[in-house]
Design an enzyme around this catalytic site. Structure first.
Site, PDB file in Angstrom:
ATOM      1  N   ASP A 102       0.942  -1.208  -0.262  1.00 52.94           N
ATOM      2  CA  ASP A 102      -0.119  -0.087  -0.063  1.00 52.94           C
ATOM      3  C   ASP A 102       0.796   1.349   0.037  1.00 52.94           C
ATOM      4  O   ASP A 102       0.759   2.276  -0.991  1.00 52.94           O
ATOM      5  CB  ASP A 102      -1.004  -0.013   1.054  1.00 52.94           C
ATOM      6  CG  ASP A 102      -0.196  -0.280   2.563  1.00 52.94           C
ATOM      7  OD1 ASP A 102       0.817  -0.366   2.505  1.00 52.94           O
ATOM      8  OD2 ASP A 102      -0.909  -0.158   3.537  1.00 52.94           O
ATOM      9  N   PHE A 155       0.148  11.502   7.422  1.00 53.03           N
ATOM     10  CA  PHE A 155      -0.712  10.351   7.623  1.00 53.03           C
ATOM     11  C   PHE A 155      -1.967  10.124   6.756  1.00 53.03           C
ATOM     12  O   PHE A 155      -2.717  11.086   6.963  1.00 53.03           O
ATOM     13  CB  PHE A 155      -0.694  10.198   9.197  1.00 53.03           C
ATOM     14  CG  PHE A 155      -0.963   8.566   9.542  1.00 53.03           C
ATOM     15  CD1 PHE A 155       0.029   7.810   9.585  1.00 53.03           C
ATOM     16  CD2 PHE A 155      -2.606   8.123   9.415  1.00 53.03           C
ATOM     17  CE1 PHE A 155      -0.251   6.217   9.738  1.00 53.03           C
ATOM     18  CE2 PHE A 155      -2.494   6.858   9.661  1.00 53.03           C
ATOM     19  CZ  PHE A 155      -1.604   5.930   9.903  1.00 53.03           C
ATOM     20  N   ARG A 168     -10.354   1.925   6.303  1.00 51.80           N
ATOM     21  CA  ARG A 168      -9.678   1.157   5.055  1.00 51.80           C
ATOM     22  C   ARG A 168     -10.928   1.303   3.708  1.00 51.80           C
ATOM     23  O   ARG A 168     -10.631   1.145   2.574  1.00 51.80           O
ATOM     24  CB  ARG A 168      -9.564  -0.230   5.165  1.00 51.80           C
ATOM     25  CG  ARG A 168      -8.517  -0.390   6.290  1.00 51.80           C
ATOM     26  CD  ARG A 168      -7.890  -2.078   6.266  1.00 51.80           C
ATOM     27  NE  ARG A 168      -7.316  -2.568   7.516  1.00 51.80           N
ATOM     28  CZ  ARG A 168      -5.950  -2.431   7.466  1.00 51.80           C
ATOM     29  NH1 ARG A 168      -5.244  -1.861   6.635  1.00 51.80           N
ATOM     30  NH2 ARG A 168      -5.285  -2.854   8.677  1.00 51.80           N
TER      31      ARG A 168
HETATM   32  P1  IMP Z   1       7.475   1.308   6.689  1.00 51.00           P
HETATM   33  O1  IMP Z   1       7.849   0.010   7.151  1.00 51.00           O
HETATM   34  O2  IMP Z   1       7.702   2.367   7.520  1.00 51.00           O
HETATM   35  O3  IMP Z   1       7.784   1.750   5.095  1.00 51.00           O
HETATM   36  O4  IMP Z   1       5.813   1.223   6.616  1.00 51.00           O
HETATM   37  C1  IMP Z   1       5.103   0.416   5.798  1.00 51.00           C
HETATM   38  C2  IMP Z   1       3.788   0.225   6.522  1.00 51.00           C
HETATM   39  O5  IMP Z   1       3.428   1.159   7.441  1.00 51.00           O
HETATM   40  C3  IMP Z   1       2.854   0.397   5.312  1.00 51.00           C
HETATM   41  O6  IMP Z   1       2.571  -0.950   4.690  1.00 51.00           O
HETATM   42  C4  IMP Z   1       1.360   0.945   6.106  1.00 51.00           C
HETATM   43  O7  IMP Z   1       0.862  -0.336   6.808  1.00 51.00           O
HETATM   44  C5  IMP Z   1       1.921   1.652   7.372  1.00 51.00           C
HETATM   45  N1  IMP Z   1       1.963   2.906   6.794  1.00 51.00           N
HETATM   46  C6  IMP Z   1       3.047   3.839   6.819  1.00 51.00           C
HETATM   47  N2  IMP Z   1       2.469   5.093   6.386  1.00 51.00           N
HETATM   48  C7  IMP Z   1       1.066   4.892   6.492  1.00 51.00           C
HETATM   49  C8  IMP Z   1       0.315   5.882   6.529  1.00 51.00           C
HETATM   50  O8  IMP Z   1       0.474   7.177   6.153  1.00 51.00           O
HETATM   51  N3  IMP Z   1      -0.967   5.629   6.717  1.00 51.00           N
HETATM   52  C9  IMP Z   1      -1.312   4.372   6.975  1.00 51.00           C
HETATM   53  N4  IMP Z   1      -0.350   3.395   7.223  1.00 51.00           N
HETATM   54  C10 IMP Z   1       0.789   3.730   7.058  1.00 51.00           C
HETATM   55 MG    MG Z   2       0.732  -2.267   5.026  1.00 53.04          MG
END
Ligand code: IMP
Ligand code: MG
Length: 181
Positions: A102, A155, A168
């Protein structure tokens, strides 16, 4: 502006724009893998809506599987810890695999998943992400081969993305501002 309780939602990317971009990304994937089979691996739960729209515009012999990881708690901040909650159902050895995410944020989740999947000897391993927040990246060498949209450091929720499992089902990608604690 929509409101749910005290949370404020502001539309960042409208569903029509998402649909248009998803079709373009699917076309690109179709071109790149012309004449070959493709295996999409969705990262639960956030990528399920993106994946289900994407696959319907991919004109190839395509199969799907899912993985689930925990990288975030119930809040907005990354825990920095990635745990594998659900593994693939089948082997990916020798397959053309696209990992479907996502959002690419710090990159911790993706770099962990790529490491795990690469060990299983796929023929090709690429990444498709709906959203990218490049300003938040901690792991510099992870990137999306196929990307929907680059977004600012906000966010976001909707179109599969959640805040504590909520939102969602929103059709648009929205910026969520929470009331001060
Ligand atoms: P990362 O490991 O920091 O790259 O985070 C990835 C995961 O964090 C994504 O697959 C999302 O589930 C969650 N995530 C990161 N940023 C957001 C956001 O702005 N909204 C919702 N979920 C987020
Ligand atoms: Mg995710």
């Amino acid at each position: 502006m929509r409101e749910s309780g005290q949370d404020q939602l502001k539309v960042l990317i409208r569903n029509a724009a998402i649909q248009k971009r998803v079709r373009e990304v699917a076309k690109q994937i179709t071109r790149d893998f012309r004449g070959q089979r493709l295996h999409l691996v969705g990262v639960l739960k956030g990528a399920c809506i993106f994946l289900s729209d994407l696959i319907r515009h991919i004109d190839l012999d395509t199969s799907i599987d899912f993985m689930s990881v925990a990288s975030y708690g119930k809040g907005q901040r990354s825990s920095g810890e990635v745990r594998l909650l659900k593994d693939l159902d089948t082997s990916i050895e020798g397959m053309n695999v696209i990992l479907v995410e996502d959002i690419l944020d710090t990159g911790l989740t993706l770099s962990y998943l790529l490491r795990v999947l690469q060990q299983r000897k796929p023929k090709v391993l690429r990444v498709a992400a709906l959203l990218d927040k490049p300003s938040r990246r901690l792991i510099k060498d992870v990137k999306a081969d196929y990307l929907g949209f680059e977004i600012p450091n906000e966010f976001v929720v909707g179109y599969g993305l959640d805040y504590a499992e909520r939102y969602r089902n929103l059709k648009d990608v929205c910026i969520l501002s929470l009331p001060p604690e």
